[in-house]
Design an enzyme around this catalytic site. Structure first.
Site: not given
Ligand code: XMP
Length: 514
Positions: A57, A84-85, A172, A174, A230, A370
């Site tokens: 964040g 992180c945050y 991070h 990710e 979609d 997606k």
């Protein structure tokens, strides 16, 4: 809709990578859902999560306004990973010390793993590269925590309290720039949270089909098909579940790409069991748009006309049955960020009119991202061309024709766009482009063809690369491909005598011209 036994909660503290974290968890076949930090702890307790990830964040934990969470969450017996945050927040919650560094640590940074036997660092070399982006840092880990990794500027790049199953990393994992980020997340999921990896698209299809059959029974279900990814995948899934109890309503407002309406109709009538209803209303749309030049007004007219036609047909087809739509997970996540300025009005979730009564709304894809939707689409046999289709705006070519929309301009644009797409396909670079199309700027220029002076349309080519469509760069299409495109457009498309290439990034430009 599907019964998911193994779930990870991504608790969103406003970081830009919250969706990415959930996606990465799912890449390891574990379902992850995102909730804002304002979620009540009782709701968390009810869900039986296997683990919780605190996201990053932009704030500092000592700011009065920064997002916090009740310390009780660390005592639920559910493993926690702070990123992180999230890592700093855990430190703050457990009475460690977070300080403001003079210099931010940003970018690819080498860390040293101090505790290679840590569950989090299984199969991770003691020296490896991670992605850092922080100014505050942990100067003192809380009591009960052991520092497990550090960098030159960051004395605590990772820490853990094994007894309480709480892990935290300043970097991070990710982000793909973190060399072993994938392994670290996998270790958390499988070794700390003891997940088994049951989230797979084959079982998603099986489970969803089963539960759709149970919900729908012998009733009718109606779905608005736009031809986008979609709604197409939702249609295929519903068709597999209930066959011709499904009616798909496809409104062709005359603003689609060349042959697109026919392609959608052919795909769904030939490959799937369903009732397919096509409403052709191009002429009405053009007459409503006569004289309109303002982009937002065009969008409003196209949107409101579309829904008028759409709901009238839906009502006729299935009032009393179920209404289905292709809402996907990102459309449902409440974003933690403030209200950004409205640059353009786009719509995701369809608002239902009050005077239509259905037995219920069905959103079979509302748990998927997606790219997961695309995988399901391929498994259900939807042609690749449709499943991997680039985004196409709801108002269609309406926002790619500057100024007033006329039938003649639509035709010119459709033909030019068709040539451009054909050339890109032939050159084999489609996969490198996120979105590419032609624009008709409503400008006429002087040209010469043979011995004749011409005064005809200018066509602009737009092609971008982007990860998220929030920012984008113009694509570096090789000159020889651009030359072929230009040549073919001026030769094959009547009333075009000039082609230009848009070399603007976003910002300051947007992807579409209107
Ligand atoms: P912009 O032009 O805002 O586009 O950079 C970002 C992405 O959104 C698409 N877009 C729209 N999609 N209705 C839509 O459904 C709209 O009015 C609309 N305007 C832009 C655009 O194609 C790009 O993918």
């Amino acid at each position: 809709m599907v019964n998911i036994n193994e779930k990870i909660l991504v608790l969103d503290f406003g970081g830009q990578y919250n969706q990415l974290i959930a996606r990465r968890v799912r890449d390891h076949n574990v379902y992850a859902e995102i909730k804002q930090y304002t979620v009540d702890i009782e709701e968390i307790k009810k869900e039986n999560y296997k683990g919780i990830i605190f996201t990053g964040g932009p704030n500092s934990v000592y700011d009065m306004s920064s997002p916090h969470y009740s310390k009780e969450i660390l005592d639920l017996g559910i493993p926690v990973l702070g990123i992180c945050y999230g890592c700093q927040l855990i430190t703050y919650m457990c009475d460690g010390k977070v300080e403001n560094a003079e210099k931010s640590e940003y970018g690819k940074i080498k860390i040293n793993v101090k505790k290679p036997e840590s569950k989090l660092f299984k199969d991770v070399p003691t020296e490896n590269i991670v992605w850092m982006s922080h100014t505050d840092y942990i100067s003192e880990a809380p009591k009960g925590f052991e520092v497990t990794a550090f960098s030159d500027d960051c004395p605590c790049a990772a820490m853990e309290n094994v007894e309480k199953n709480i892990y935290a990393v300043q970097f991070h994992p990710e982000v793909t720039h973190s060399q072993y980020g994938k392994t670290i997340l996998k270790n958390f999921l499988y070794d700390v949270c003891r997940c088994t990896g049951e989230w797979q698209m084959d079982s998603f299809i099986e489970d969803t089909v089963k539960s759709l059959r149970e919900i729908i029974g012998d009733k009718k279900v109606v779905l608005g098909l736009s031809g986008g990814v979609d709604s197409s995948v939702a249609a295929a899934l519903l068709s597999k579940a209930v066959g011709n109890q499904l009616t798909c309503v496809f409104v062709d407002q005359g603003l689609m790409r060349k042959n697109e309406g026919d392609f959608v109709e052919e795909t769904f009538t030939k490959l799937f069991d369903m009732k397919f209803v096509r409403v052709n209303c191009g002429e009405e749309f053009i007459s409503k748009l006569k004289g309109i030049v303002d982009p937002e007004q065009k969008r409003k007219i196209i949107g409101s006309e579309f829904y008028k036609v759409f709901w009238a047909k839906i009502k006729e087809e299935a009032e009393g049955g179920f209404f289905a739509q292709g809402t996907i997970y990102p459309d449902c996540i409440e974003s933690g960020k403030g209200n950004a300025d409205t640059i353009k009005t786009h719509h995701n979730k369809v608002k239902m009119p009050d005077d239509i009564k259905f037995d219920g709304v069905i959103e079979p894809l509302n748990e998927l991202f997606k790219d997961e939707v695309r995988v399901v689409g391929e498994k259900l046999g939807i042609p690749k061309e449709l499943v991997w289709r680039q985004p196409f705006p709801g108002p269609g070519l309406g926002v790619r024709i500057i100024g007033e929309i006329t039938e003649e301009k639509i035709k010119v644009l459709q033909e030019a766009d068709f040539v451009f797409r054909d050339e890109i396909k032939k050159s084999g670079i489609s996969g490198d482009l996120s979105q590419f199309f032609c624009v008709l700027p409503n400008v006429r220029t002087v040209g010469v063809m043979g011995d004749h002076r011409t005064y005809d349309h200018l066509i602009a080519i737009r092609a971008v690369t982007t990860d998220d469509f929030m920012t984008a760069d113009f694509a570096r299409i090789p000159y020889d491909i651009l030359a072929r495109v230009s040549n073919r457009i001026v030769n094959e498309v009547q009333h075009v005598n000039r082609v230009v290439y848009d070399i603007t990034s976003k910002p300051p430009g947007t992807i579409e011209w209107e």
